[in-house]
Design an enzyme around this catalytic site. Structure first.
Site, PDB file in Angstrom:
ATOM      1  N   TRP A 187       0.840  -1.244  -0.141  1.00  0.00           N
ATOM      2  CA  TRP A 187      -0.067  -0.255   0.005  1.00  0.00           C
ATOM      3  C   TRP A 187       0.860   1.175   0.106  1.00  0.00           C
ATOM      4  O   TRP A 187       0.502   2.155  -0.564  1.00  0.00           O
ATOM      5  CB  TRP A 187      -0.869   0.021   1.170  1.00  0.00           C
ATOM      6  CG  TRP A 187      -2.091  -1.108   0.967  1.00  0.00           C
ATOM      7  CD1 TRP A 187      -2.085  -2.224   1.474  1.00  0.00           C
ATOM      8  CD2 TRP A 187      -3.065  -1.074  -0.110  1.00  0.00           C
ATOM      9  NE1 TRP A 187      -3.272  -2.968   1.128  1.00  0.00           N
ATOM     10  CE2 TRP A 187      -3.692  -2.334   0.146  1.00  0.00           C
ATOM     11  CE3 TRP A 187      -3.412  -0.227  -0.888  1.00  0.00           C
ATOM     12  CZ2 TRP A 187      -4.861  -2.629  -0.681  1.00  0.00           C
ATOM     13  CZ3 TRP A 187      -4.508  -0.563  -1.790  1.00  0.00           C
ATOM     14  CH2 TRP A 187      -5.212  -1.796  -1.629  1.00  0.00           C
TER      15      TRP A 187
ATOM     16  N   ASP B 179      -1.883   6.818   6.311  1.00  0.00           N
ATOM     17  CA  ASP B 179      -3.014   5.886   5.916  1.00  0.00           C
ATOM     18  C   ASP B 179      -3.163   4.791   7.181  1.00  0.00           C
ATOM     19  O   ASP B 179      -2.234   3.821   7.309  1.00  0.00           O
ATOM     20  CB  ASP B 179      -2.363   5.321   4.949  1.00  0.00           C
ATOM     21  CG  ASP B 179      -3.296   4.219   3.994  1.00  0.00           C
ATOM     22  OD1 ASP B 179      -4.394   4.022   4.861  1.00  0.00           O
ATOM     23  OD2 ASP B 179      -3.163   3.722   3.061  1.00  0.00           O
TER      24      ASP B 179
ATOM     25  N   LYS C 218     -12.613  -2.033   6.819  1.00  0.00           N
ATOM     26  CA  LYS C 218     -11.939  -2.713   7.643  1.00  0.00           C
ATOM     27  C   LYS C 218     -12.237  -2.651   9.039  1.00  0.00           C
ATOM     28  O   LYS C 218     -12.637  -3.822   9.706  1.00  0.00           O
ATOM     29  CB  LYS C 218     -10.351  -2.712   7.557  1.00  0.00           C
ATOM     30  CG  LYS C 218      -9.834  -2.718   6.167  1.00  0.00           C
ATOM     31  CD  LYS C 218      -8.403  -2.387   5.818  1.00  0.00           C
ATOM     32  CE  LYS C 218      -8.030  -2.709   4.246  1.00  0.00           C
ATOM     33  NZ  LYS C 218      -8.183  -3.869   3.618  1.00  0.00           N
TER      34      LYS C 218
END
Length: 362
Positions: A103, A173, A197
């Protein structure tokens, strides 16, 4: 429902059963309006009260720090990978990134399209099986900001501490571990997370942004790609994902009911320790992928002795009602994603299955 699946999906992921049941009860007629919340105008008083409540509840869980706005936007965290450098990478300065895995790499790729990028630290040579020590961070001479990925969902690594960057904006993030533990929002200029999530269903991205940096949004950017657009309109410039925001509010209530961030952190550590102990005590039958000090409490990654054995493990686990244990296709292996809403009982059942599978396949 007689039996729910053991849901270890990496995202979209498990939601608290209590939240789903509340949503079910309110689905057709929300607050005696004669409508579902999905049917009503986002300009209505009823919807706006939910919208504002979710913002206030989120800040409340973080200790009500002053000077921050909560924004709800669409496009996932992946759109933020571009919006961040668009809004904050000033000319003559470098966007600094910590390169920790899949990511982080996607965020870096987008930033390189838009300006100068400096890699402040990287564990690429170690296949991203650990996160850098804070002492390894080396910022550029003119940093616009430092971007980190707190938890790499695919590799299974997690930062346990964050740096003090002084006057340099720290942007993080937190898509896969937000609200899984307490953290000091004051250390950050911006935190962002896809909801799917730990916060709610897919379709909403939550931003916590220091108000002073919102004001620096360049006027030449398209309207929807400027943070001041969303801030100035209370995230209601266009039609928001209203049902998703309603669900986030319900998940935040659930966190409050379970002891706030301290309560969920204690449970998350207990769940993670249970599975890691099963791995470490298996005499090499299961092998943890990540260096011990960098192990994620959200995504437990491990390998077995061969790909054939891993395929057998995945097949047998699915037959027993375990969902989502295959590792990401880019790295293979196995992965148990144990976000806030995954019950301890599911983790206990997984460990029992792991013991049984080992006994049958040694």
């Amino acid at each position: 429902m007689s039996k729910r699946a053991y849901n270890f999906n990496a995202g979209p992921a498990a939601l608290p059963l209590e939240v789903l049941e509340r949503a079910q009860a309110e689905f057709v007629d929300f607050r005696e309006s004669g409508m579902s919340i999905m049917e009503m105008s986002h300009r209505s008083d009823i919807y706006e009260s939910v919208h504002n409540e979710a913002q206030n509840r989120l800040l409340g869980l973080l200790g009500n720090p002053s000077g921050y706005k909560v924004l709800f936007v669409q496009g996932g965290a992946s759109t933020q990978f571009a919006m961040i450098p668009m809004n904050f990478a000033q000319e003559g300065k470098q966007a600094n990134y910590v390169k920790t895995g899949s990511w982080a790499n996607k965020a870096i790729k987008e930033a390189k399209l838009l300006g100068q990028v400096h890699i402040a630290a990287s564990t690429e040579q170690e296949q991203y099986m650990r996160v850098p020590e804070l002492s390894e961070l080396q910022l550029s001479e003119q940093p616009a900001y430092l971007h980190m990925t707190s938890n790499e969902t695919i590799e299974g690594t997690q930062f346990k501490q964050f740096p003090d960057t002084g006057s340099v904006p720290l942007i993080c993030d937190m898509s896969s571990d937000i609200l899984s533990r307490p953290f000091d929002l004051n250390a950050f200029s911006m935190v962002y997370a896809g909801a799917q999530k730990n916060l709610g269903p897919s379709g909403v991205t939550v931003l916590l942004v220091r108000e002073e940096i919102i004001e620096s949004s360049p006027s030449h950017l398209p309207t929807m790609l400027r943070y001041d657009t969303h801030s100035g309109n209370n995230s209601l410039y266009n039609t928001p994902p209203s049902f998703g925001i309603y669900m986030i509010n319900e998940v935040l209530k659930w966190i409050e009911e379970h002891g706030g961030l301290q309560g969920v952190e204690a449970m998350n550590r207990k769940k993670a320790a249970l599975i890691y102990n099963a791995i470490d005590s298996s005499e090499g039958f299961y092998r943890g992928c990540v260096a011990a000090g960098s192990r994620s409490d959200m995504n437990v990654t491990f390998r077995l002795g061969s790909e054939e054995l891993e395929k057998a493990f995945a097949k047998a686990s699915e037959q027993e009602g375990f969902i989502g244990l295959k590792g990401h296709r880019s790295v293979g292996g196995m992965r148990a994603s144990i976000y806030n809403a995954v019950p301890y009982e599911s983790c206990k059942a997984l460990v029992e299955f792991m013991h049984d599978f080992k006994a049958k396949n040694q």
